[in-house]
Scaffold this motif. Structure first.
Motif, PDB file in Angstrom:
ATOM      1  N   VAL A   1      35.190  39.997  32.864  1.00  0.00           N
ATOM      2  CA  VAL A   1      36.405  40.752  33.180  1.00  0.00           C
ATOM      3  C   VAL A   1      37.389  40.664  32.022  1.00  0.00           C
ATOM      4  N   ARG A   2      37.612  39.464  31.514  1.00  0.00           N
ATOM      5  CA  ARG A   2      38.588  39.282  30.440  1.00  0.00           C
ATOM      6  C   ARG A   2      38.164  40.009  29.171  1.00  0.00           C
ATOM      7  N   PHE A   3      36.855  39.955  28.856  1.00  0.00           N
ATOM      8  CA  PHE A   3      36.393  40.654  27.669  1.00  0.00           C
ATOM      9  C   PHE A   3      36.569  42.162  27.827  1.00  0.00           C
ATOM     10  N   LEU A   4      36.144  42.710  28.966  1.00  0.00           N
ATOM     11  CA  LEU A   4      36.269  44.163  29.163  1.00  0.00           C
ATOM     12  C   LEU A   4      37.726  44.605  29.099  1.00  0.00           C
ATOM     13  N   GLU A   5      38.615  43.824  29.700  1.00  0.00           N
ATOM     14  CA  GLU A   5      40.033  44.180  29.673  1.00  0.00           C
ATOM     15  C   GLU A   5      40.591  44.106  28.254  1.00  0.00           C
ATOM     16  N   SER A   6      40.058  43.184  27.435  1.00  0.00           N
ATOM     17  CA  SER A   6      40.506  43.098  26.038  1.00  0.00           C
ATOM     18  C   SER A   6      40.050  44.323  25.245  1.00  0.00           C
ATOM     19  N   GLN A   7      39.062  45.034  25.769  1.00  0.00           N
ATOM     20  CA  GLN A   7      38.558  46.236  25.113  1.00  0.00           C
ATOM     21  C   GLN A   7      39.127  47.524  25.717  1.00  0.00           C
ATOM     22  N   GLY A   8      40.135  47.382  26.579  1.00  0.00           N
ATOM     23  CA  GLY A   8      40.811  48.559  27.134  1.00  0.00           C
ATOM     24  C   GLY A   8      40.255  49.070  28.445  1.00  0.00           C
ATOM     25  N   TYR A   9      39.331  48.342  29.061  1.00  0.00           N
ATOM     26  CA  TYR A   9      38.755  48.784  30.340  1.00  0.00           C
ATOM     27  C   TYR A   9      39.626  48.348  31.519  1.00  0.00           C
ATOM     28  N   GLN A  10      39.658  49.185  32.542  1.00  0.00           N
ATOM     29  CA  GLN A  10      40.178  48.791  33.848  1.00  0.00           C
ATOM     30  C   GLN A  10      38.995  48.202  34.599  1.00  0.00           C
ATOM     31  N   THR A  11      39.165  47.063  35.252  1.00  0.00           N
ATOM     32  CA  THR A  11      38.025  46.416  35.899  1.00  0.00           C
ATOM     33  C   THR A  11      38.239  46.268  37.399  1.00  0.00           C
ATOM     34  N   ARG A  12      37.119  46.242  38.099  1.00  0.00           N
ATOM     35  CA  ARG A  12      37.117  45.876  39.522  1.00  0.00           C
ATOM     36  C   ARG A  12      35.850  45.067  39.758  1.00  0.00           C
ATOM     37  N   THR A  13      35.948  44.151  40.701  1.00  0.00           N
ATOM     38  CA  THR A  13      34.837  43.241  40.977  1.00  0.00           C
ATOM     39  C   THR A  13      34.411  43.353  42.429  1.00  0.00           C
ATOM     40  N   GLY A  14      33.116  43.401  42.641  1.00  0.00           N
ATOM     41  CA  GLY A  14      32.554  43.348  43.985  1.00  0.00           C
ATOM     42  C   GLY A  14      31.655  42.127  44.092  1.00  0.00           C
ATOM     43  N   ARG A  15      31.402  41.721  45.318  1.00  0.00           N
ATOM     44  CA  ARG A  15      30.538  40.554  45.511  1.00  0.00           C
ATOM     45  C   ARG A  15      29.509  40.861  46.584  1.00  0.00           C
ATOM     46  N   ASP A  16      28.263  40.458  46.310  1.00  0.00           N
ATOM     47  CA  ASP A  16      27.180  40.627  47.267  1.00  0.00           C
ATOM     48  C   ASP A  16      26.403  39.317  47.290  1.00  0.00           C
ATOM     49  N   GLY A  17      26.697  38.478  48.289  1.00  0.00           N
ATOM     50  CA  GLY A  17      26.065  37.166  48.357  1.00  0.00           C
ATOM     51  C   GLY A  17      26.492  36.319  47.181  1.00  0.00           C
ATOM     52  N   GLY A  18      25.527  35.870  46.383  1.00  0.00           N
ATOM     53  CA  GLY A  18      25.834  35.034  45.231  1.00  0.00           C
ATOM     54  C   GLY A  18      26.017  35.808  43.942  1.00  0.00           C
ATOM     55  N   SER A  19      25.995  37.135  44.015  1.00  0.00           N
ATOM     56  CA  SER A  19      26.125  37.951  42.815  1.00  0.00           C
ATOM     57  C   SER A  19      27.458  38.676  42.778  1.00  0.00           C
TER      58      SER A  19
END
Length: 198
Positions: free
Chosen positions: A44-62
């Motif tokens: 997340v931090r790397f993508l945001e440093s490259q100008g991306y908007q991020t969102r995270t989803g979770r499915d079990g352990g992933s």
């Protein structure tokens, strides 16, 4: 959408694979699958440093980290921000929660005194990095916490190894610093004028 399955990969491989995809293809959308919290935070931090908007989803352990946007042709951006000052940049890497060997109780007191005294380096202290059992100095109840928070509030960049926090099951107890990965640590070493290992 570009998709990277980095599950099962240890630090810093998920970030390195993400970095390679971003730099080679400059995708408008990218999805990275990881299987641990430090890797999620680092991607997340790397993508945001490259100008991306991020969102995270979770499915079990992933976790699924989706980045949207980004720079069409990103300029070189370090995940670890550069300093604006013209002075010397000293990075201190702390790899243990006590100083020296022979008596751990004495070593713990010496480490607390060392952290308290670090502010005497002034503006030359550029990065403070914690790895291995050194991450224990950044958690709830650590005798160094008050001094570290004061240094961070004064503008010092503190990096704390996410893999190490995860290994010691301390990720939720970290109270100071930015959870980071080996890519950021190596980048900081390259940018520093001097590296001191404790």
């Amino acid at each position: 959408m570009n998709k990277i399955d980095a599950r099962g990969l240890s630090c810093p491989a998920p970030v390195l694979e993400t970095k390679a995809a971003v730099e080679s293809r400059h995708p408008e959308h990218i999805e990275v699958l990881v299987d641990n919290e430090p890797a999620r935070q680092n991607v997340v931090r790397f993508l945001e440093s490259q100008g991306y908007q991020t969102r995270t989803g979770r499915d079990g352990g992933s976790f699924s980290v989706v980045g949207t946007g980004g720079d069409p042709a990103p300029e070189s951006k370090a995940a670890v921000p550069l300093t604006d000052g013209a002075g010397k940049k000293i990075m201190v890497m702390v790899a243990a929660d006590c100083m020296g060997s022979g008596d751990d109780e004495l070593g713990a007191r010496l480490m607390i005194n060392f952290i308290k005294t670090l502010k005497e380096m002034g503006d030359e202290l550029w990065r403070l990095v914690f790895v291995n059992s050194g991450v224990k100095l950044t958690i709830t109840g650590a005798g160094t916490l008050e001094d570290l928070k004061a240094m961070e509030d004064a503008g010092l960049s503190i990096l704390v190894c996410g893999t190490c926090l995860d290994h010691f099951a301390l990720l939720e107890k970290k109270q100071v610093g930015q959870t980071t990965n080996m890519l950021d640590i190596v980048t900081a070493m390259q940018l520093a004028d001097k590296v001191i290992n404790i």
